[in-house]
Design an enzyme around this catalytic site. Structure first.
Site, PDB file in Angstrom:
ATOM      1  N   LYS A  15       0.824  -1.208   0.000  1.00  0.00           N
ATOM      2  CA  LYS A  15       0.000   0.000   0.000  1.00  0.00           C
ATOM      3  C   LYS A  15       0.864   1.267   0.000  1.00  0.00           C
ATOM      4  O   LYS A  15       0.568   2.220  -0.714  1.00  0.00           O
ATOM      5  CB  LYS A  15      -0.874  -0.001   1.255  1.00  0.00           C
ATOM      6  CG  LYS A  15      -2.302   0.305   0.974  1.00  0.00           C
ATOM      7  CD  LYS A  15      -3.185   0.057   2.185  1.00  0.00           C
ATOM      8  CE  LYS A  15      -2.535   0.427   3.494  1.00  0.00           C
ATOM      9  NZ  LYS A  15      -3.519   0.720   4.560  1.00  0.00           N
ATOM     10  N   ARG A  89     -12.898   2.940   8.419  1.00  0.00           N
ATOM     11  CA  ARG A  89     -12.668   1.609   8.957  1.00  0.00           C
ATOM     12  C   ARG A  89     -13.983   0.889   9.285  1.00  0.00           C
ATOM     13  O   ARG A  89     -13.996  -0.302   9.552  1.00  0.00           O
ATOM     14  CB  ARG A  89     -11.834   1.673  10.239  1.00  0.00           C
ATOM     15  CG  ARG A  89     -10.381   2.027   9.987  1.00  0.00           C
ATOM     16  CD  ARG A  89      -9.586   1.901  11.277  1.00  0.00           C
ATOM     17  NE  ARG A  89      -8.260   2.484  11.149  1.00  0.00           N
ATOM     18  CZ  ARG A  89      -7.216   1.847  10.627  1.00  0.00           C
ATOM     19  NH1 ARG A  89      -7.342   0.606  10.204  1.00  0.00           N
ATOM     20  NH2 ARG A  89      -6.050   2.452  10.540  1.00  0.00           N
ATOM     21  N   ARG A 128      11.036  -8.310   7.837  1.00  0.00           N
ATOM     22  CA  ARG A 128      11.269  -6.876   8.043  1.00  0.00           C
ATOM     23  C   ARG A 128      12.201  -6.594   9.226  1.00  0.00           C
ATOM     24  O   ARG A 128      12.091  -7.219  10.274  1.00  0.00           O
ATOM     25  CB  ARG A 128       9.933  -6.162   8.304  1.00  0.00           C
ATOM     26  CG  ARG A 128       9.077  -6.052   7.085  1.00  0.00           C
ATOM     27  CD  ARG A 128       8.185  -4.831   7.109  1.00  0.00           C
ATOM     28  NE  ARG A 128       7.132  -4.881   8.103  1.00  0.00           N
ATOM     29  CZ  ARG A 128       5.912  -4.363   7.900  1.00  0.00           C
ATOM     30  NH1 ARG A 128       5.616  -3.815   6.744  1.00  0.00           N
ATOM     31  NH2 ARG A 128       5.018  -4.407   8.851  1.00  0.00           N
ATOM     32  N   ARG A 161      10.508  -6.104  14.736  1.00  0.00           N
ATOM     33  CA  ARG A 161       9.392  -5.743  15.619  1.00  0.00           C
ATOM     34  C   ARG A 161       8.732  -6.998  16.155  1.00  0.00           C
ATOM     35  O   ARG A 161       8.591  -7.993  15.451  1.00  0.00           O
ATOM     36  CB  ARG A 161       8.356  -4.936  14.836  1.00  0.00           C
ATOM     37  CG  ARG A 161       8.709  -3.482  14.691  1.00  0.00           C
ATOM     38  CD  ARG A 161       7.692  -2.765  13.827  1.00  0.00           C
ATOM     39  NE  ARG A 161       6.337  -3.241  14.072  1.00  0.00           N
ATOM     40  CZ  ARG A 161       5.273  -2.806  13.406  1.00  0.00           C
ATOM     41  NH1 ARG A 161       5.423  -1.911  12.464  1.00  0.00           N
ATOM     42  NH2 ARG A 161       4.078  -3.265  13.664  1.00  0.00           N
ATOM     43  N   ARG A 172      -3.163 -10.569  12.748  1.00  0.00           N
ATOM     44  CA  ARG A 172      -3.431  -9.255  12.147  1.00  0.00           C
ATOM     45  C   ARG A 172      -4.190  -9.397  10.832  1.00  0.00           C
ATOM     46  O   ARG A 172      -5.096  -8.616  10.537  1.00  0.00           O
ATOM     47  CB  ARG A 172      -2.110  -8.521  11.888  1.00  0.00           C
ATOM     48  CG  ARG A 172      -1.725  -7.549  12.985  1.00  0.00           C
ATOM     49  CD  ARG A 172      -0.239  -7.335  13.027  1.00  0.00           C
ATOM     50  NE  ARG A 172       0.258  -6.383  12.057  1.00  0.00           N
ATOM     51  CZ  ARG A 172       1.544  -6.295  11.694  1.00  0.00           C
ATOM     52  NH1 ARG A 172       2.430  -7.135  12.203  1.00  0.00           N
ATOM     53  NH2 ARG A 172       1.927  -5.390  10.832  1.00  0.00           N
TER      54      ARG A 172
END
Ligand SMILES: [Zn+2]
Length: 215
Positions: A15, A89, A128, A161, A172
């Site tokens: 995105k 949302r 990541r 993270r 998620r």
């Protein structure tokens, strides 16, 4: 050209890259987080109101957010289009946005939803790395630092993270799918929804999106 756009997609689906590419077409990227920060630091009436909720640990009510967004989308820099990311949302937010954006004569023209295979997303996100000092992003495979574990920019230590592991990511993604399904439906019914598989690669994706926006 279709120019007032909502961008949706799960974490890791590209995105951010697509948003940057669309900005190059002249659209203004609107993040509600930035909008809140700006209004609060400028101490506008709405900013003060929003801060009072945030300081008490509450969510900012939709009507406050919509009023802020109305001011923001009506600004001259949105004349060539805007790119909404992270909003709406919920269905009530989508309904309020639909009415408001028409009132200011800048109706939502397209909703772009990025899809990506779950295994691919997991591969991308679980690789990541982030710099502890400056926050620069890296990737174990796609964007290696010159020296392993060390930030190219500032020499800081790179870390992963805690919620970038496979299990946390699956949760998620499940949340994302459950939360966005009603919204996708809402925009599908209005013939505004276009879906892309981000596996085609960011350049091809941008070409496809551009073609569609110009059609
Ligand atoms: Zn750094």
């Amino acid at each position: 050209m279709k120019k007032n756009i909502i961008l949706m997609g799960p974490p890791g689906a590209g995105k951010g890259t697509l948003a940057k590419q669309l900005i190059s077409l002249g659209m203004t990227h609107i993040s509600t987080g930035d909008m809140f920060r700006e209004e609060i630091s400028n101490k506008t009436e709405l900013g003060k109101l929003a801060a009072s909720y945030i300081d008490d640990g509450h969510l900012v009510p939709d009507e406050v957010t919509i009023k802020m967004l109305r001011n923001r989308l009506a600004r001259p820099d949105c004349e060539n289009g805007f790119l909404l990311d992270g909003f709406p949302r919920t269905i009530p937010q989508a309904e309020a946005l639909e009415i408001m954006s028409k009132e200011i004569n800048r109706p939502i023209e397209t909703v772009i939803s990025l899809k990506c295979d779950e295994q691919e997303l997991i591969k991308r996100i679980s690789g990541r790395l982030v710099c502890k000092v400056c926050g620069a992003p890296y990737h174990i495979v796609n964007k290696k630092p010159i020296k392993e574990g060390i930030c190219d920019k500032c020499g800081g230590e790179l870390y992963q993270r805690k919620d970038d592991n496979e299990e946390a990511l699956k949760v998620r993604l499940q949340h994302y799918t459950a939360d966005t399904a009603p919204l996708l439906d809402f925009y599908k019914k209005r013939n505004l929804l276009v879906e892309y598989d981000s596996l085609i690669g960011s350049e091809t994706l941008f070409d496809e999106v551009k073609k569609f926006l110009l059609s």
